[in-house]
Scaffold this motif. Sequence first.
Motif, short mmCIF file in Angstrom:
data_model
loop_
_atom_site.label_atom_id
_atom_site.label_comp_id
_atom_site.label_asym_id
_atom_site.label_seq_id
_atom_site.Cartn_x
_atom_site.Cartn_y
_atom_site.Cartn_z
N GLU A 3 1.21 4.54 -6.91
CA GLU A 3 0.80 3.93 -6.12
C GLU A 3 -0.12 4.58 -5.17
O GLU A 3 0.10 5.83 -5.59
N ASN A 31 0.31 -1.48 -1.81
CA ASN A 31 0.87 -0.62 -2.86
C ASN A 31 -0.44 0.23 -3.27
O ASN A 31 0.08 1.74 -3.63
N ARG A 34 -0.58 -0.02 -6.19
CA ARG A 34 -0.02 0.39 -7.61
C ARG A 34 -1.01 -0.16 -8.56
O ARG A 34 -1.98 -1.01 -8.55
N SER A 89 -1.03 -4.19 4.97
CA SER A 89 -0.42 -2.70 3.61
C SER A 89 -0.63 -2.95 2.22
O SER A 89 -0.32 -4.09 1.78
N PRO A 124 -0.96 3.99 -1.46
CA PRO A 124 -1.14 2.99 -0.44
C PRO A 124 -1.74 3.02 0.08
O PRO A 124 -2.29 4.46 0.49
N VAL A 136 5.26 6.76 -10.19
CA VAL A 136 5.92 5.59 -10.01
C VAL A 136 7.01 5.03 -10.89
O VAL A 136 7.73 4.89 -10.45
N ARG A 155 -5.10 9.03 0.62
CA ARG A 155 -4.09 8.58 -0.38
C ARG A 155 -3.92 9.35 -0.98
O ARG A 155 -4.69 9.75 -2.11
#
Length: 236
Positions: free
Chosen positions: A89, A100, A102, A98, A91, A42, A37
């Motif tokens: 993030e 993200n 965040r 799925s 994911p 972002v 990961r």
Amino acid sequence: MQDASKVANASPEWSALLEAVFATGKRLGVRSSDALRPVDVVEVSVVASIRLPSGRLMVDTPWPEGRPGRELAERIPPGTYDVEASWVEAPYEFMGESFNGRECAAVRLLVRNEPVSVWEMALGVDDDIEQLVSGDEIGFETDTAMGAFADACGWQALTEPFRQFWERHEQLPGVAIDRETEKVRSGEFEMVTHHASQADLLTFPAEEGVTAVWIGRTAAGEVATVAVAPYLSWLA
């Protein structure tokens, strides 16, 4: 006698992360719990401005924990300062869906618009540098995963909504109670204003346990920023 700079100064690796976490598009590494990961910055944006009329800065949890709040030994010029936050993030997939991943990774109080030359952990007014050991984290402790920036002179009044909420929750268990705070960014942050002292408090996500507080200094040794970056401890 210990050299204070060797105890409190950030390592080169941590200094690089404290810079990178506030740079949109930077890859910070991977999660320590999952090497597949990657973690990317972002968004970096100002979430609010707070007034610090005394120049004495508190960085601590606003919740009552049976002790005085942690005031930093460092003083900054009285004024109004922007608080900037960084989101990352990482994911992942879970049960075929799925996400993200965040999260808010770090926050910082912007004191001067100048580059940071050196990062150091911020001492509190009651900290004794001679009692610290290299590698120790210097910061505030909480079990609520919430911290705050606030003016020290208004701390008691600014944290009153949290004490009142705590007391009402204990008196009325199971009853939904609203906190008398202003929700910022859909409640990710909370703000309290005290008109009499013309001071503000802004909450931010923190770690359970000790959350380190960092001062970024300019080449001239002035305070450029005060940062808290709890997410960085989760990186591999």
